[in-house]
Enzyme design. Structure first.
Site, PDB file in Angstrom:
ATOM      1  N   SER A 186       1.154  -1.465   0.342  1.00  0.00           N
ATOM      2  CA  SER A 186       0.332   0.077   0.437  1.00  0.00           C
ATOM      3  C   SER A 186       0.723   0.941  -0.101  1.00  0.00           C
ATOM      4  CB  SER A 186      -0.978   0.006   1.235  1.00  0.00           C
ATOM      5  OG  SER A 186      -2.079  -0.546   0.396  1.00  0.00           O
ATOM      6  N   LYS A 194       0.149   4.250  -2.873  1.00  0.00           N
ATOM      7  CA  LYS A 194      -0.613   4.939  -3.449  1.00  0.00           C
ATOM      8  C   LYS A 194      -0.034   6.213  -2.614  1.00  0.00           C
ATOM      9  CE  LYS A 194      -4.755   1.730  -1.020  1.00  0.00           C
ATOM     10  NZ  LYS A 194      -4.131   1.139  -0.135  1.00  0.00           N
ATOM     11  N   SER A 217      -5.979   3.740   4.113  1.00  0.00           N
ATOM     12  CA  SER A 217      -5.272   2.949   2.742  1.00  0.00           C
ATOM     13  C   SER A 217      -6.744   2.266   2.019  1.00  0.00           C
ATOM     14  CB  SER A 217      -4.651   1.951   3.365  1.00  0.00           C
ATOM     15  OG  SER A 217      -3.891   1.540   3.119  1.00  0.00           O
ATOM     16  N   LYS A 267       2.766   6.666   4.511  1.00  0.00           N
ATOM     17  CA  LYS A 267       2.316   5.148   4.250  1.00  0.00           C
ATOM     18  C   LYS A 267       3.083   4.155   4.778  1.00  0.00           C
ATOM     19  CE  LYS A 267      -1.282   3.839   2.519  1.00  0.00           C
ATOM     20  NZ  LYS A 267      -1.029   2.889   3.611  1.00  0.00           N
TER      21      LYS A 267
END
Length: 394
Positions: free
Chosen positions: A61, A64, A126, A228
């Site tokens: 993730s 992202k 997320s 993140k």
């Protein structure tokens, strides 16, 4: 034809001064159980610590962050607005929403969601559904958006990262490096301060479902304010984080931790070490002459080289290994030379570590010289090439 070659000039100031402070990270007793790590100072990009930072890793993730960068770019350039709405398609809902059982903002099928809410769903929750909706809203399909992600990475100088989807789905072709992701984070923080704030928000509620930010650093006590985490079975536990103390910002990219606790503990330990172990010192002011480059066929034989910003080094508090510096450029530079032309790099090393790379620019214009000067330079360069050819023979 100008006979060019890679020129390397040592920087005497760096070789003779600032020798007491630097010491390599491992020599100071810092290491990490995570296999792929880099810790940098945000303003200069200077490296404080690295461990296999250029090995390809699966971003999960943390991909992202690149999705967010493209959204922020479109916002800044006025192609979209925070109050615009994007559709939650069946693809976004089924692959990234509640039916997927993955991380999600739980947007309803066929609903229209404001871009600002999708951003919060992307970076706080997320949400895979938010990532797909943003990708489809900007590029028509997630595949087309992924192509834009890789293209944008190249524009930003992230040459070792390839993206195939917007949310970090496992794909052997979607690979990044810790160094690229740290540089991406620095770019996002510097370029989009008005939008970076979303990464630091601690919770978000959508569809009556309250979720806290998945970044564990935000609840710690050392000034963390964003980016993140990521985790899928193929990647291990990763994190790209940033923190500020006393006006100094550090950025960490860490991949391959065995579990969430190890990821959080190692990240915190590295940040605290970075803040406590270094002092910032300016070694060159912006536009101060750092060295010279030879000019071929010009009214002058050399041109001064400068950086367009102050050059700051992070000097470890303990003594040890030395800084060395060199200017690298391809030359001689053929006249005419323009003022402000980027022609090389200043590379500063701390022991065996590439601590800093700074682009160098010409301080003034150098017009083409008269024919006798050009002929003299041609003869000189031909002689240099012959000397190198025969002196380097085994």
């Amino acid at each position: 034809m100008v006979p060019v070659s890679r020129r390397i000039l040592l920087i005497p100031f760096l070789l003779s001064g600032f020798l007491a402070g630097p010491i390599a990270a491992r020599a100071q007793g810092i290491d990490t159980s995570a296999p792929n790590v880099i810790l940098i100072e945000a303003e200069t990009g200077g490296v404080l610590f690295e461990k296999n930072p250029d090995a390809p890793v699966i971003p999960a993730s943390t991909a992202k962050i690149m999705t967010a960068e493209l959204v922020f770019q479109n916002l800044r350039e006025g192609r979209i607005h925070l109050d615009d709405t994007f559709l939650i398609s069946e693809t976004a809902w089924r692959q990234g929403g509640a039916p997927s059982r993955g991380s999600s903002m739980y947007a309803a099928l066929n609903s229209h969601v404001r871009v600002e809410d999708l951003i919060r769903g992307l970076v706080i929750d997320s949400g895979n559904d938010a990532a797909i909706a943003l990708a489809e809203g900007l590029a028509g399909s997630e595949g087309a958006f992924a192509t834009l992600m890789t293209k944008r990475a190249r524009e930003l100088g992230l040459d070792h990262s390839v993206f195939t989807n917007a949310w970090g789905r496992g794909d052997p072709d979607q690979l990044v490096t810790a160094r690229d992701m740290a540089r991406l984070a620095a770019h996002v923080i510097t370029t989009y301060p008005d939008y970076y704030k979303y990464f630091g928000e601690k919770e978000f509620t959508w569809n009556k479902i309250r979720q806290t930010n998945r970044n564990p650093l935000l609840t710690m006590d050392f000034g963390a304010d964003g980016l993140k985490t990521g985790n899928i079975d193929a990647s291990g536990y990763g994190l790209v984080g940033s923190a500020v103390q006393n006006g100094e910002r550090l950025i960490l990219a860490l991949y391959g931790a065995k579990n969430a606790k190890e990821r959080a503990d190692e990240a915190r330990r590295l940040f605290l070490w970075g803040f406590r172990s270094f002092t910032t010192k300016t070694v060159y002011k912006a536009n101060e002459t750092i060295g010279t480059a030879r000019v071929f066929g010009g009214a002058k034989t050399d041109v001064d080289l400068v950086a367009h910003r102050d050059i700051k080094l992070l000097i470890p508090h303990l003594g040890g290994e030395k800084f060395t510096g060199k200017i690298v450029y391809t030359g001689p530079l053929p006249a005419p030379v323009e003022e402000g032309q980027q022609v090389g790099q200043l590379i500063i090393r701390r022991g065996t570590l590439d601590a800093l790379e700074i682009p160098l620019y010409t301080a003034e214009a150098v017009p083409q010289g008269p024919l006798p000067r050009r002929a003299l330079d041609a003869g000189y360069e031909a002689g240099v090439l012959l000397w190198r050819k025969y002196m380097t023979k085994p």
